[in-house]
Scaffold this motif. Structure first.
Motif, PDB file in Angstrom:
ATOM      1  N   ARG A   1       5.293   3.957  -4.295  1.00  0.00           N
ATOM      2  CA  ARG A   1       4.018   4.356  -3.706  1.00  0.00           C
ATOM      3  C   ARG A   1       4.161   4.564  -2.189  1.00  0.00           C
ATOM      4  O   ARG A   1       3.555   5.486  -1.621  1.00  0.00           O
TER       5      ARG A   1
ATOM      6  N   ASP B   1       5.718   7.876  -1.688  1.00  0.00           N
ATOM      7  CA  ASP B   1       4.733   8.922  -1.959  1.00  0.00           C
ATOM      8  C   ASP B   1       3.815   9.121  -0.750  1.00  0.00           C
ATOM      9  O   ASP B   1       3.449  10.265  -0.412  1.00  0.00           O
ATOM     10  N   LEU B   2       3.421   8.030  -0.105  1.00  0.00           N
ATOM     11  CA  LEU B   2       2.570   8.127   1.076  1.00  0.00           C
ATOM     12  C   LEU B   2       3.269   8.873   2.205  1.00  0.00           C
ATOM     13  O   LEU B   2       2.646   9.694   2.909  1.00  0.00           O
ATOM     14  N   GLN B   3       4.558   8.616   2.360  1.00  0.00           N
ATOM     15  CA  GLN B   3       5.312   9.314   3.410  1.00  0.00           C
ATOM     16  C   GLN B   3       5.482  10.793   3.078  1.00  0.00           C
ATOM     17  O   GLN B   3       5.350  11.662   3.953  1.00  0.00           O
ATOM     18  N   ARG B   4       5.728  11.072   1.813  1.00  0.00           N
ATOM     19  CA  ARG B   4       5.910  12.467   1.396  1.00  0.00           C
ATOM     20  C   ARG B   4       4.611  13.258   1.532  1.00  0.00           C
ATOM     21  O   ARG B   4       4.634  14.455   1.858  1.00  0.00           O
ATOM     22  N   ASP B   5       3.464  12.582   1.312  1.00  0.00           N
ATOM     23  CA  ASP B   5       2.170  13.247   1.444  1.00  0.00           C
ATOM     24  C   ASP B   5       1.683  13.296   2.891  1.00  0.00           C
ATOM     25  O   ASP B   5       0.578  13.799   3.155  1.00  0.00           O
ATOM     26  N   GLY B   6       2.468  12.762   3.815  1.00  0.00           N
ATOM     27  CA  GLY B   6       2.111  12.810   5.222  1.00  0.00           C
ATOM     28  C   GLY B   6       1.093  11.769   5.642  1.00  0.00           C
ATOM     29  O   GLY B   6       0.524  11.868   6.741  1.00  0.00           O
ATOM     30  N   LYS B   7       0.850  10.769   4.816  1.00  0.00           N
ATOM     31  CA  LYS B   7      -0.144   9.743   5.150  1.00  0.00           C
ATOM     32  C   LYS B   7       0.442   8.640   6.038  1.00  0.00           C
ATOM     33  O   LYS B   7      -0.321   7.918   6.693  1.00  0.00           O
TER      34      LYS B   7
ATOM     35  N   GLU C   1      -5.681   4.024  -2.548  1.00  0.00           N
ATOM     36  CA  GLU C   1      -4.381   3.479  -2.150  1.00  0.00           C
ATOM     37  C   GLU C   1      -4.485   1.991  -1.826  1.00  0.00           C
ATOM     38  O   GLU C   1      -3.621   1.192  -2.203  1.00  0.00           O
TER      39      GLU C   1
END
Length: 286
Positions: free
Chosen positions: A165, A168-174, A114
């Motif tokens: 991106r 995507d990070l928020q959706r993956d819980g990062k 990332e």
């Protein structure tokens, strides 16, 4: 952009740079000098117009028109410089936004993959914007990290990839929702800066205004020998071309800086700014 020391007077006075307006104007200055010599010869030796009081007073017209012309040129140069300085502020904002976004990405402790993406994408927005403002389609090396369609608006595609991106990070819980809002605010500024730069590039000085100033300068200069020859004689031959040089140079300088994103000598150092953004982002995210 020309780098120089503003305190070195001698270099300004005696050095002729390739961007000096004299290089562009000397053919016209030579033509005006020849015209002035012909007018002076005819009036002083054949027509004897100096004996007519009304003709001798024609120089009064130039006194009035000279004031009007000076006001027009002041407005013209100020307007162009405002555009130049507005462009510099936008590029400064691009530098600050890129650094701020990189600092926040660094603080998230993301995976190496990332981080590599943002290390590549953040500075590449600056390069994409630079080429877009110069109406080019070159994107750069390693473009496989971001899918680019060369027929579309490349800066928008880079910004869209950055924002996608982040989501995507928020959706993956990062990252959290609050962090997404903060990071998206920085990413959105890229598009705001692009819009400001496009406004400067796509909105030139109105044609009628620019054309009028050029015609005004030309007519004003070619009529100077008619009124001044009675008081200056053959000295109008060097004096009138010099006046043309001064007046026309102001218009040429205004033309050059009104679109500050090109590669003219007095335009903004866009390439250097983009290289600095890439250098600083890599230092932050390394």
């Amino acid at each position: 952009m020309i780098n120089y020391n503003p305190k070195e007077w001698m270099s300004f006075i005696f050095h002729v740079h390739k961007s000096d307006t004299f290089r562009k104007l000397w053919p016209l200055m030579l033509g005006i000098a020849i015209l002035s010599a012909i007018i002076a010869y005819l009036e002083l030796n054949h027509l004897k117009l100096g004996e007519t009081t009304y003709i001798k007073n024609v120089g009064m017209m130039h006194n009035l028109l000279g004031f009007v012309l000076s006001m027009l040129l002041v407005f013209r140069t100020n307007t162009s410089y405002d555009r130049w300085w507005d462009g510099r502020k936008l590029l400064g904002a691009l530098t600050n936004v890129s650094r701020n976004l990189a600092l926040k990405i660094k603080a998230l402790n993301l995976s190496e993959e990332e981080v590599e993406f943002f290390k590549y994408a953040i500075p590449k927005y600056g390069f994409a914007l630079k080429e877009h403002l110069r109406e080019k389609q070159y994107f750069g090396k390693d473009s496989f990290l971001i899918e680019i369609d060369g027929g579309k608006h490349i800066p928008n595609q880079v910004a869209a990839s950055i924002i996608a991106r982040l989501y995507d990070l928020q959706r993956d819980g990062k990252i959290s929702q609050e962090q997404l809002i903060t990071l998206s605010g920085d990413a959105n500024q890229f598009t705001d800066i692009c819009g400001g730069c496009e406004r400067i590039r796509n909105t030139p000085i109105p044609y009628s205004y620019s054309a009028f100033i050029k015609k005004f300068i030309f007519i004003y200069v070619i009529t100077l020998p008619i009124g001044w020859v009675f008081s200056l004689g053959y000295f109008v031959v060097p004096i009138v071309p010099f006046i043309l040089y001064v007046l026309a140079s102001l218009e040429l300088i205004a033309e050059e800086i009104e679109n500050p994103f090109n590669q003219d000598a007095n335009d903004l150092p866009v390439d250097q700014i983009c290289n600095n953004i890439e250098k600083h982002v890599q230092e932050i995210l390394s």
